[in-house]
Design a protein around this motif. Sequence first.
Motif, PDB file in Angstrom:
ATOM      1  N   SER A 171       0.837  -1.207   0.000  1.00  0.00           N
ATOM      2  CA  SER A 171       0.000   0.000   0.000  1.00  0.00           C
ATOM      3  C   SER A 171       0.870   1.255   0.000  1.00  0.00           C
ATOM      4  N   ILE A 172       0.367   2.282  -0.669  1.00  0.00           N
ATOM      5  CA  ILE A 172       1.095   3.546  -0.787  1.00  0.00           C
ATOM      6  C   ILE A 172       0.310   4.653  -0.108  1.00  0.00           C
ATOM      7  N   THR A 173       0.980   5.377   0.767  1.00  0.00           N
ATOM      8  CA  THR A 173       0.413   6.580   1.368  1.00  0.00           C
ATOM      9  C   THR A 173       1.359   7.727   1.061  1.00  0.00           C
ATOM     10  N   SER A 174       0.822   8.932   1.073  1.00  0.00           N
ATOM     11  CA  SER A 174       1.664  10.088   0.756  1.00  0.00           C
ATOM     12  C   SER A 174       1.057  11.333   1.368  1.00  0.00           C
ATOM     13  N   GLY A 175       1.850  12.395   1.364  1.00  0.00           N
ATOM     14  CA  GLY A 175       1.376  13.669   1.884  1.00  0.00           C
ATOM     15  C   GLY A 175       2.498  14.685   1.901  1.00  0.00           C
ATOM     16  N   ALA A 197       1.079  12.218 -11.489  1.00  0.00           N
ATOM     17  CA  ALA A 197       0.702  11.495 -10.263  1.00  0.00           C
ATOM     18  C   ALA A 197      -0.774  11.100 -10.319  1.00  0.00           C
ATOM     19  N   LYS A 198      -1.617  12.013 -10.803  1.00  0.00           N
ATOM     20  CA  LYS A 198      -3.047  11.713 -10.925  1.00  0.00           C
ATOM     21  C   LYS A 198      -3.276  10.587 -11.927  1.00  0.00           C
ATOM     22  N   ALA A 199      -2.490  10.556 -12.996  1.00  0.00           N
ATOM     23  CA  ALA A 199      -2.612   9.498 -14.012  1.00  0.00           C
ATOM     24  C   ALA A 199      -2.284   8.125 -13.426  1.00  0.00           C
ATOM     25  N   ARG A 200      -1.483   8.100 -12.363  1.00  0.00           N
ATOM     26  CA  ARG A 200      -1.144   6.838 -11.683  1.00  0.00           C
ATOM     27  C   ARG A 200      -2.154   6.499 -10.583  1.00  0.00           C
ATOM     28  N   GLY A 201      -3.206   7.313 -10.468  1.00  0.00           N
ATOM     29  CA  GLY A 201      -4.252   7.019  -9.486  1.00  0.00           C
ATOM     30  C   GLY A 201      -4.087   7.696  -8.140  1.00  0.00           C
ATOM     31  N   HIS A 202      -3.150   8.631  -8.035  1.00  0.00           N
ATOM     32  CA  HIS A 202      -2.935   9.343  -6.769  1.00  0.00           C
ATOM     33  C   HIS A 202      -3.637  10.699  -6.815  1.00  0.00           C
ATOM     34  N   LEU A 203      -3.841  11.277  -5.660  1.00  0.00           N
ATOM     35  CA  LEU A 203      -4.449  12.611  -5.563  1.00  0.00           C
ATOM     36  C   LEU A 203      -3.547  13.525  -4.744  1.00  0.00           C
ATOM     37  N   ALA A 212       7.286  13.453  -4.678  1.00  0.00           N
ATOM     38  CA  ALA A 212       7.612  12.301  -3.833  1.00  0.00           C
ATOM     39  C   ALA A 212       6.996  11.025  -4.405  1.00  0.00           C
ATOM     40  N   LEU A 213       5.772  11.118  -4.896  1.00  0.00           N
ATOM     41  CA  LEU A 213       5.124   9.949  -5.511  1.00  0.00           C
ATOM     42  C   LEU A 213       5.879   9.505  -6.767  1.00  0.00           C
ATOM     43  N   ALA A 214       6.288  10.469  -7.586  1.00  0.00           N
ATOM     44  CA  ALA A 214       7.051  10.135  -8.791  1.00  0.00           C
ATOM     45  C   ALA A 214       8.365   9.455  -8.410  1.00  0.00           C
ATOM     46  N   LEU A 215       9.012   9.954  -7.376  1.00  0.00           N
ATOM     47  CA  LEU A 215      10.261   9.367  -6.905  1.00  0.00           C
ATOM     48  C   LEU A 215      10.030   7.946  -6.384  1.00  0.00           C
ATOM     49  N   LEU A 216       8.935   7.738  -5.669  1.00  0.00           N
ATOM     50  CA  LEU A 216       8.623   6.397  -5.170  1.00  0.00           C
ATOM     51  C   LEU A 216       8.453   5.421  -6.338  1.00  0.00           C
ATOM     52  N   HIS A 217       7.719   5.822  -7.362  1.00  0.00           N
ATOM     53  CA  HIS A 217       7.521   4.942  -8.516  1.00  0.00           C
ATOM     54  C   HIS A 217       8.840   4.680  -9.245  1.00  0.00           C
ATOM     55  N   TYR A 218       9.713   5.680  -9.290  1.00  0.00           N
ATOM     56  CA  TYR A 218      11.040   5.487  -9.877  1.00  0.00           C
ATOM     57  C   TYR A 218      11.826   4.465  -9.045  1.00  0.00           C
ATOM     58  N   ALA A 219      11.780   4.612  -7.721  1.00  0.00           N
ATOM     59  CA  ALA A 219      12.486   3.700  -6.814  1.00  0.00           C
ATOM     60  C   ALA A 219      11.955   2.281  -6.963  1.00  0.00           C
ATOM     61  N   LEU A 220      10.656   2.133  -7.127  1.00  0.00           N
ATOM     62  CA  LEU A 220      10.064   0.800  -7.297  1.00  0.00           C
ATOM     63  C   LEU A 220      10.585   0.164  -8.594  1.00  0.00           C
ATOM     64  N   ARG A 221      10.733   0.951  -9.632  1.00  0.00           N
ATOM     65  CA  ARG A 221      11.275   0.430 -10.874  1.00  0.00           C
ATOM     66  C   ARG A 221      12.731  -0.014 -10.688  1.00  0.00           C
ATOM     67  N   LEU A 222      13.499   0.741  -9.906  1.00  0.00           N
ATOM     68  CA  LEU A 222      14.886   0.350  -9.618  1.00  0.00           C
ATOM     69  C   LEU A 222      14.948  -0.981  -8.859  1.00  0.00           C
ATOM     70  N   GLN A 223      13.991  -1.185  -7.967  1.00  0.00           N
ATOM     71  CA  GLN A 223      13.954  -2.417  -7.153  1.00  0.00           C
ATOM     72  C   GLN A 223      13.681  -3.637  -8.038  1.00  0.00           C
ATOM     73  N   GLU A 224      12.951  -3.438  -9.142  1.00  0.00           N
ATOM     74  CA  GLU A 224      12.608  -4.548 -10.034  1.00  0.00           C
ATOM     75  C   GLU A 224      13.799  -5.007 -10.856  1.00  0.00           C
ATOM     76  N   VAL A 225      14.718  -4.077 -11.127  1.00  0.00           N
ATOM     77  CA  VAL A 225      15.852  -4.376 -12.021  1.00  0.00           C
ATOM     78  C   VAL A 225      16.830  -5.326 -11.396  1.00  0.00           C
TER      79      VAL A 225
END
Length: 154
Positions: free
Chosen positions: A24-28, A126-132, A141-154
């Motif tokens: 789950s992802i939370t942000s603020g 961020a909205k296109a990824r389903g965040h508000l 921060a959300l964009a950075l999190l998604h970038y980090a998740l992509r790095l974790q997959e590699v």
Amino acid sequence: MQNTILALDLGTTTGWALMTRDGSITSGTESFKPHRFEGGGMRFLRFKRWLTEIKQTSDGIDAVYFEEVRRHLGVDAAHAYGGFMAQLTAWCEHHQIPYQGVPVGTIKKHATGKGNASKGEMIAAAKARGHLPADDNEADALALLHYALRLQEV
């Protein structure tokens, strides 16, 4: 099971995004604006306390990613960023949490396809990824999190 990842857009108004072990992802955003009668270092102590609270409420943090800014528009912003980065890296070292800075252009390019995306474009991504996101700090921060998740997959 996922790693718990914290992504931060450091500044007086810090944007944050957290993915916990259950995916789950939370942000603020969190404000570290200096209070009227406090010394100049208090905002950094409040930041450090806030990091510890996030670590405790999320049952630990496995990795921290932060937006690495190389150019600031003003001296005050540069000083604030340096203070937050120093606190963050020292805190991570103390808790033995790996951390990594990611250049602003890299984050923007990953989120929008453009390394010089505007604040509005970052919010739209961020909205296109389903965040508000409430503002561009949270969107970054959300964009950075998604970038980090992509790095974790590699």
